[in-house]
Design an enzyme around this catalytic site. Structure first.
Site, short mmCIF file in Angstrom:
data_model
loop_
_atom_site.label_atom_id
_atom_site.label_comp_id
_atom_site.label_asym_id
_atom_site.label_seq_id
_atom_site.Cartn_x
_atom_site.Cartn_y
_atom_site.Cartn_z
N CYS A 15 0.71 -1.12 -0.16
CA CYS A 15 0.02 0.10 -0.07
C CYS A 15 1.06 1.22 0.06
O CYS A 15 1.51 1.46 1.08
CB CYS A 15 -0.85 0.00 1.12
SG CYS A 15 -2.08 1.55 1.31
N GLU A 67 -3.24 0.95 -6.13
CA GLU A 67 -2.35 -0.04 -6.27
C GLU A 67 -2.22 0.02 -8.07
O GLU A 67 -2.73 0.44 -8.81
CB GLU A 67 -2.81 -1.43 -6.02
CG GLU A 67 -1.79 -2.27 -5.95
CD GLU A 67 -0.56 -1.98 -5.21
OE1 GLU A 67 0.54 -1.59 -5.88
OE2 GLU A 67 -0.59 -2.26 -4.03
#
Length: 249
Positions: free
Chosen positions: A2, A111
């Protein structure tokens, strides 16, 4: 992994979700990046008698974990994530995993999928049903030689579930509301008691939306970062990445 996320919910919604009180007002943030301040909920002192709120408080920390024994954070790797599978055994994260587990509220995260092209395709990953999600976090306070202190933090990651594994092999650990109290209780529960909470969230919880590469630059801060784009059109665009970061140091 992340590396960027967003928190666009109003403070009142965050308070209700995490069981906090008295959050200062803050604007929606659509592109939270490493070294910037992030909101965390941690176990706090007991509430006054008669309060129906849990024992939690809010903290604003630098996203980039620095262990207490580090001499100079500028000489230390930028640790924005910690692997859930090994955090309890790693010297860097062991104390925080035992004593300073936190919750990181988010509206979702970004992402990037790399498929052999020179550029990567970003995705906005959000709860399919909307609302907030809480990532598992760790916090540590680093003290500089002059005595000043700065709170730092990292987000725990685990293997990606089947929905997201084609984009990236890792994803943030999601703590469900029914487990908030156990995760934050570092007095009665040790890291070994957390193993069942560190698994990938079930398939169907998140949805991944292809977005433009404007999110690559921390200078871009608007809601348009989360608008869906056609992937084929994105493949023809030139990347516009930026390495500029805001910093608490």
């Amino acid at each position: 992994m992340c590396g960027r996320f967003a928190l666009t919910e109003k403070p009142q919604g965050v308070e209700t979700f995490l069981g906090l009180a008295g959050l200062d007002d803050f604007p929606p943030r659509f592109n939270i990046a490493p070294t910037q301040p992030i909101l965390m909920a941690i176990g706090g002192a007991p509430r006054a008698q008669g309060s129906n709120l849990p024992d939690r408080r809010a903290a604003l920390v630098r996203w980039g974990f620095v262990p207490g024994w580090a001499k100079d954070p500028k000489d230390f790797p930028l640790l924005i994530n910690a692997r859930a599978e090994s955090a309890a055994e790693k010297a860097t994260f062991r104390a925080a995993m035992r004593h300073r587990r936190t919750l990181v509220p988010a509206s979702g995260f970004y992402e990037w999928r790399r498929d052999g092209r020179k550029r990567a395709q970003p995705f906005w990953v959000r709860p399919r049903k909307g609302g907030l999600v809480a990532f598992a976090g760790l916090m540590e306070t680093w003290t500089e030689p002059g005595g000043s202190e700065i709170d730092t933090g990292a987000i725990l990651t685990t293997e990606a579930n089947s929905d997201l594994s084609s984009i990236h092999p890792r994803m943030p650990v999601v703590i469900r509301p029914e487990h908030f109290s156990r995760w934050l209780d570092c007095v009665r529960y040790e890291p070994r008691d957390m193993a069942d909470l560190l698994s990938p969230v079930e398939p169907g919880f998140f949805e991944a939306i292809p977005v433009s590469d404007k999110v690559n630059s921390v200078a871009n801060l608007g809601p348009d970062l989360q608008e869906r784009v056609e992937v084929d059109a994105m493949a023809e665009e030139a990347p516009k990445a930026s390495t500029a970061q805001l910093s608490l140091f």
